[in-house]
Design a protein around this motif. Structure first.
Motif, mmCIF file in Angstrom:
data_model
loop_
_atom_site.group_PDB
_atom_site.id
_atom_site.type_symbol
_atom_site.label_atom_id
_atom_site.label_comp_id
_atom_site.label_asym_id
_atom_site.label_seq_id
_atom_site.Cartn_x
_atom_site.Cartn_y
_atom_site.Cartn_z
ATOM 1 N N LEU A 217 0.820 -1.202 0.000
ATOM 2 C CA LEU A 217 0.000 0.000 0.000
ATOM 3 C C LEU A 217 0.859 1.260 0.000
ATOM 4 N N ALA A 218 1.933 1.253 0.785
ATOM 5 C CA ALA A 218 2.824 2.409 0.834
ATOM 6 C C ALA A 218 3.491 2.648 -0.515
ATOM 7 N N ASP A 219 3.913 1.582 -1.164
ATOM 8 C CA ASP A 219 4.550 1.731 -2.479
ATOM 9 C C ASP A 219 3.575 2.308 -3.499
ATOM 10 N N ALA A 220 2.338 1.799 -3.487
ATOM 11 C CA ALA A 220 1.348 2.280 -4.444
ATOM 12 C C ALA A 220 0.983 3.731 -4.173
ATOM 13 N N PHE A 221 0.808 4.069 -2.896
ATOM 14 C CA PHE A 221 0.478 5.449 -2.533
ATOM 15 C C PHE A 221 1.604 6.401 -2.921
ATOM 16 N N THR A 222 2.822 6.050 -2.554
ATOM 17 C CA THR A 222 3.970 6.935 -2.810
ATOM 18 C C THR A 222 4.156 7.188 -4.299
ATOM 19 N N ALA A 223 4.068 6.130 -5.105
ATOM 20 C CA ALA A 223 4.260 6.285 -6.548
ATOM 21 C C ALA A 223 3.201 7.218 -7.139
ATOM 22 N N ALA A 224 1.945 7.029 -6.758
ATOM 23 C CA ALA A 224 0.863 7.852 -7.310
ATOM 24 C C ALA A 224 0.917 9.276 -6.785
ATOM 25 N N TYR A 225 1.258 9.424 -5.509
ATOM 26 C CA TYR A 225 1.314 10.748 -4.879
ATOM 27 C C TYR A 225 2.405 11.602 -5.512
ATOM 28 N N GLU A 226 3.571 11.019 -5.692
ATOM 29 C CA GLU A 226 4.672 11.774 -6.279
ATOM 30 C C GLU A 226 4.441 12.030 -7.757
ATOM 31 N N ALA A 227 3.809 11.075 -8.454
ATOM 32 C CA ALA A 227 3.488 11.287 -9.870
ATOM 33 C C ALA A 227 2.501 12.441 -10.039
ATOM 34 N N GLY A 228 1.655 12.645 -9.020
ATOM 35 C CA GLY A 228 0.672 13.721 -9.068
ATOM 36 C C GLY A 228 1.192 15.052 -8.555
ATOM 37 N N GLY A 229 2.463 15.103 -8.177
ATOM 38 C CA GLY A 229 3.053 16.354 -7.720
ATOM 39 C C GLY A 229 3.218 16.467 -6.226
ATOM 40 N N GLY A 230 2.863 15.428 -5.468
ATOM 41 C CA GLY A 230 3.009 15.466 -4.024
ATOM 42 C C GLY A 230 4.423 15.127 -3.571
ATOM 43 N N LEU A 231 4.745 15.495 -2.339
ATOM 44 C CA LEU A 231 6.058 15.215 -1.758
ATOM 45 C C LEU A 231 5.896 14.252 -0.592
ATOM 46 N N VAL A 232 6.525 13.085 -0.686
ATOM 47 C CA VAL A 232 6.619 12.175 0.454
ATOM 48 C C VAL A 232 7.955 12.470 1.127
ATOM 49 N N ALA A 233 7.897 13.208 2.231
ATOM 50 C CA ALA A 233 9.117 13.668 2.888
ATOM 51 C C ALA A 233 9.859 12.539 3.582
ATOM 52 N N GLU A 234 9.125 11.515 4.026
ATOM 53 C CA GLU A 234 9.721 10.339 4.653
ATOM 54 C C GLU A 234 8.765 9.178 4.477
ATOM 55 N N ASN A 235 9.301 7.992 4.200
ATOM 56 C CA ASN A 235 8.488 6.793 4.004
ATOM 57 C C ASN A 235 9.125 5.700 4.845
ATOM 58 N N LEU A 236 8.591 5.490 6.053
ATOM 59 C CA LEU A 236 9.302 4.724 7.067
ATOM 60 C C LEU A 236 8.492 3.518 7.525
ATOM 61 N N ALA A 237 9.111 2.343 7.467
ATOM 62 C CA ALA A 237 8.459 1.125 7.964
ATOM 63 C C ALA A 237 8.526 1.069 9.484
ATOM 64 N N HIS A 238 7.542 0.394 10.080
ATOM 65 C CA HIS A 238 7.599 0.102 11.506
ATOM 66 C C HIS A 238 7.094 -1.321 11.747
ATOM 67 N N GLU A 239 7.560 -1.927 12.805
ATOM 68 C CA GLU A 239 7.145 -3.284 13.139
ATOM 69 C C GLU A 239 5.842 -3.258 13.940
ATOM 70 N N ASP A 240 5.004 -4.243 13.705
ATOM 71 C CA ASP A 240 3.718 -4.311 14.402
ATOM 72 C C ASP A 240 3.911 -4.761 15.852
ATOM 73 N N ASN A 241 2.903 -4.478 16.687
ATOM 74 C CA ASN A 241 2.824 -4.998 18.058
ATOM 75 C C ASN A 241 3.964 -4.538 18.963
ATOM 76 N N ARG A 242 4.396 -3.304 18.782
ATOM 77 C CA ARG A 242 5.367 -2.728 19.716
ATOM 78 C C ARG A 242 4.673 -1.692 20.591
ATOM 79 N N ALA A 243 5.269 -1.403 21.733
ATOM 80 C CA ALA A 243 4.662 -0.458 22.671
ATOM 81 C C ALA A 243 5.111 0.971 22.424
ATOM 82 N N ASP A 244 6.198 1.142 21.681
ATOM 83 C CA ASP A 244 6.767 2.483 21.551
ATOM 84 C C ASP A 244 7.232 2.724 20.118
ATOM 85 N N TYR A 245 6.685 3.796 19.515
ATOM 86 C CA TYR A 245 7.079 4.193 18.163
ATOM 87 C C TYR A 245 7.612 5.628 18.142
ATOM 88 N N ARG A 246 8.080 6.094 19.300
ATOM 89 C CA ARG A 246 8.518 7.486 19.374
ATOM 90 C C ARG A 246 9.762 7.745 18.536
#
Length: 401
Positions: free
Chosen positions: A180-209
Motif C-alpha cells: 500500500l505504501a509503495d502504491a500510494f507513494t508512486a501515485a502521490y509523487e506522480a501527481g506532484g506530491g512530496l513524500v518527505a519520509e516513508n518509514l516502515a515500523h514493526e507491528d505490536n510494539r509499545a513504543d514508536y517514538r
C-alpha cells in the motif's frame, strides 16, 4: 444368528454415519479474530454467515444438504497461526473451499502451506496487497476486494484534491503495509506530491517514538499511517498526538474502525481522513444492506459486503460444480461470477439453484459489485472516502477515478 444381527446393526450404523457425514457441506472462514484487526473481524464473519444462513433457509445446497462455516483464527500477523488454522480447515474439517483469510500475510501463508497443496479454493474479502496477485496458486486464490495498487492510487488522488501536497508516511512492515505504501507513494509523487519520509515500523510494539521523531524531523505536519486499527496504527496515532508532532492524520482500510477512534479519542482524531474499498450503488448493495440490518450487523462495516459475496459465490460455485469435491471449483467460480448469464442478486439462492438445475448460465452481481475475476483472481472495485466525525468514521462517497 447373533453375529448376523450384530453385523447388520454395525452396517446400518455405518450407513447412518455416512449419511450424516454427507448431509453437510463445509466452507471454512479464516479471520483475524485476535490481533491487529480483531475489532474489524466480527462483522466480516457476520457477512459470510448471512450468506450461509440464506442458503440454508432456501433449501440448502446440493439437493438439500446443510451449508456450514467452521472458522479459524489467523491472528492476522502470525504466519504460523494462519498456516495451522488453514491446515485444520483443509485436512481436518475437510472444507470444500475457504472464505479468507483477511490480512494479506495470513492469506499468503494459508494458501502456500495448506490451501494450494490441498487443492482448496480461497476467496479473500479483505487481502488487498498486490502480492496476492503474484501467488503461484494454480487458479485457487481469488479476492472480492480490489488490490491496493488501486487503493493507494485513490488515496493519493484524494489527498492531492484536498490540497494536501506533502506527507510523512509510516507503514506496518508486512506485505499489506509495503504494498500500500509503495502504491500510494508512486501515485502521490506522480501527481506532484512530496513524500518527505516513508518509514516502515514493526507491528505490536509499545513504543514508536523513535520512528515518529524521524518523521517529525521533516517538518511535515500531515501523517499517513498505513497499519492496523487495533495494534501499531493505534499506538502510532496516540503517541503522535501526545508528542504534538502532526496536525492532520490519514489512514487506509486497515485503520477504519470505530475502535480506533474510541481508543485514541474522538477529539484527537476528529477530521481524520481515510480510504477503504466500498460497494458501488447497485441493486445488490441495497438488498444486502437490508438483509444485514435485519440480521443485526452494520452493512457498511469494512469488508462485510465483500465477505458476503465471497461466501455466496463459493456456494454458487459448489452448486454449479455439482458436488462438494474440490476439483473443478475454480472453473465453476469463474462461471457463476461472469457474464453472460441470468443475473443473480444477493439472497436469490433458490432462483440460482433452479437455473443451474435447468442448465442455464448465471452471473452473480453482488453486495459489493460485480466480480469479473481477471487471470490473477482479482476484481475491479471502488474506493470510498471516510472521515472521522462525531466520534466515528463516516462515508463521504466514492473517490472518483
Amino acid at each position: 444368528m447373533k453375529k448376523s444381527v450384530l453385523s447388520m446393526a454395525v452396517a446400518a450404523s455405518a450407513l447412518a454415519l455416512t449419511g450424516a457425514a454427507q448431509a453437510e457441506v463445509k466452507i471454512g472462514f479464516l479471520g483475524g479474530f485476535t490481533g491487529g484487526i480483531e475489532s474489524l473481524t466480527p462483522p466480516i464473519f457476520d457477512g459470510a454467515q448471512l450468506a450461509v444462513q440464506q442458503v440454508n433457509e432456501q433449501g440448502g445446497i446440493l439437493g438439500g444438504q446443510e451449508l456450514v462455516i467452521p472458522s479459524g483464527d489467523t491472528t492476522c500477523s502470525d504466519a504460523s497461526a494462519a498456516s495451522n488454522a488453514a491446515d485444520r480447515m483443509v485436512n481436518s474439517e475437510q472444507v470444500t473451499a475457504i472464505v479468507g483469510a483477511l490480512c494479506t500475510g495470513a492469506t499468503i501463508a494459508a494458501a502456500n502451506n495448506a490451501a494450494i497443496p490441498g487443492g482448496v479454493v480461497m476467496v479473500s474479502p479483505a487481502s488487498t496487497a498486490p502480492a496476492v496477485s503474484e501467488l503461484d496458486d494454480n487458479d485457487l486464490v481469488f479476492r472480492t476486494v480490489p488490490s491496493d495498487a488501486f487503493q493507494g492510487e485513490m488515496l493519493a488522488k484524494l489527498l492531492l484534491e484536498k490540497g494536501i501536497d506533502e506527507a510523512a508516511v509510516t507503514y506496518v512492515n508486512n506485505d499489506y503495509g509495503r504494498g500500500l505504501a509503495d502504491a500510494f507513494t508512486a501515485a502521490y509523487e506522480a501527481g506532484g506530491g512530496l513524500v518527505a519520509e516513508n518509514l516502515a515500523h514493526e507491528d505490536n510494539r509499545a513504543d514508536y517514538r523513535s520512528e515518529l521523531g524521524s518523521l517529525s524531523a521533516t517538518g511535515v505536519e500531515n501523517l499517513v499511517v498505513l497499519a492496523y486499527a487495533d495494534t501499531s496504527g493505534q499506538t502510532v496515532l496516540r503517541q503522535a498526538y501526545e508528542s504534538g508532532m502532526f496536525t492532520t492524520y490519514v489512514g487506509a482500510d486497515g485503520m477504519v474502525g470505530d475502535s480506533l477512534v474510541e481508543a485514541v479519542g474522538a477529539d484527537v482524531l476528529d477530521g481524520m481522513i481515510a480510504t477503504r474499498p466500498g460497494s458501488p450503488d447497485l441493486p445488490g448493495t441495497d438488498i444486502f444492506n437490508e438483509a444485514a440490518e435485519a440480521a443485526g450487523f452494520d452493512p457498511s462495516a469494512v469488508f462485510a459486503a465483500q465477505a458476503y459475496d465471497a461466501a455466496f459465490l463459493l456456494a454458487l460455485a459448489i452448486e454449479q460444480n455439482g458436488s462438494a469435491e474440490r476439483e473443478g471449483l475454480s472453473q465453476a467460480l469463474r462461471s457463476v461470477s461472469s457474464a453472460p448469464g441470468e443475473v443473480i442478486l444477493p439472497g436469490e439462492w433458490e432462483k440460482a439453484v433452479e437455473l443451474i438445475a435447468a442448465g442455464t448460465e448465471i452471473n452473480y452481481e453482488g453486495a459489493s459489485g460485480s466480480h469479473e475475476f481477471d487471470e490473477n483472481g482479482d476484481v475491479p472495485g471502488v474506493v470510498v472516502e471516510m472521515v472521522v466525525e462525531d466520534g466515528r468514521f463516516v462515508s463521504k462517497g466514492f473517490v472518483d477515478l
